[in-house]
Write an enzyme that holds these catalytic residues in place. Structure first.
Site, short mmCIF file in Angstrom:
data_model
loop_
_atom_site.label_atom_id
_atom_site.label_comp_id
_atom_site.label_asym_id
_atom_site.label_seq_id
_atom_site.Cartn_x
_atom_site.Cartn_y
_atom_site.Cartn_z
N CYS A 135 0.84 -1.19 0.00
CA CYS A 135 0.00 0.00 0.00
C CYS A 135 0.88 1.25 0.00
O CYS A 135 1.45 1.61 1.02
CB CYS A 135 -0.94 0.01 1.20
SG CYS A 135 -2.01 1.46 1.21
N CYS A 138 -0.13 4.06 2.52
CA CYS A 138 0.18 3.70 3.90
C CYS A 138 1.68 3.72 4.16
O CYS A 138 2.13 4.19 5.20
CB CYS A 138 -0.41 2.34 4.24
SG CYS A 138 -2.23 2.32 4.22
#
Length: 175
Positions: A135, A138
């Site tokens: 991700c 993130c």
């Protein structure tokens, strides 16, 4: 109890580099023992290999002694939270529609306010799991938090090295 020596023995010759790296990345690096084993535990959970998870848990308990359980609990929580958040935020990033960026996630994350060790180490563990889960949003967010919290780029690099080798070991054990 499974140990990392057992795991290394289970890795076929095709995974010799992983076998060697599995030993070296957990020995000499810039992380504290709690950071090192916190990252390793969370990444073992995220990589979803039972033998590897048991071996990492065993080694973490050996290395950390009485300090082990809070580190393990935070690592388990980080792996679970990132399992959820990485999917959600990766979707928002990949789809690229502004309309999703304005929607409320509505995902409970109360555990973030109940960290047993310390917030910066928890964020470092979340960063490592986010790297495994791929991700980008993130990873960028957690990297900023840990750097702002006083973690060095060398420590970030070492955490990601551990994540990459733990994940490679899980792949090797499954192949």
């Amino acid at each position: 109890m499974a140990s990392l020596e057992v795991v290394r023995g289970e890795l076929a010759d095709a995974h010799k580099d992983t076998r060697l790296n599995l030993q070296s990345v957990l020995e000499n690096n810039s992380l504290t023992p709690a950071q090192r084993w916190g990252v390793a535990v969370a990444c073992a959970y995220a990589s979803r290999n039972e033998l590897l998870k048991k071996a990492i848990l065993h080694e973490a308990r050996q290395a950390l002694g009485e300090q082990a359980e809070p580190v393990i609990e935070d690592s388990r929580a980080a792996a679970s939270l990132m399992g959820m958040n990485n999917i959600y935020y990766r979707f928002r990033h990949m789809v690229g529609k502004e309309s999703y960026a304005t929607k409320r996630p509505g995902l409970r994350m109360n555990r973030l306010g109940q960290v047993l060790t310390n917030k910066v180490d928890f964020e470092l563990v979340c960063l490592a799991v986010s790297a495994i889960n791929g991700c980008e949003m993130c990873v960028q967010s957690h990297e900023k938090v840990v750097i702002d919290g006083g973690i060095s780029e060398d420590q970030v690099n070492d955490a990601i090295r551990i994540a990459s080798v733990i994940h490679a070991a899980a792949v090797g054990l499954e192949s």
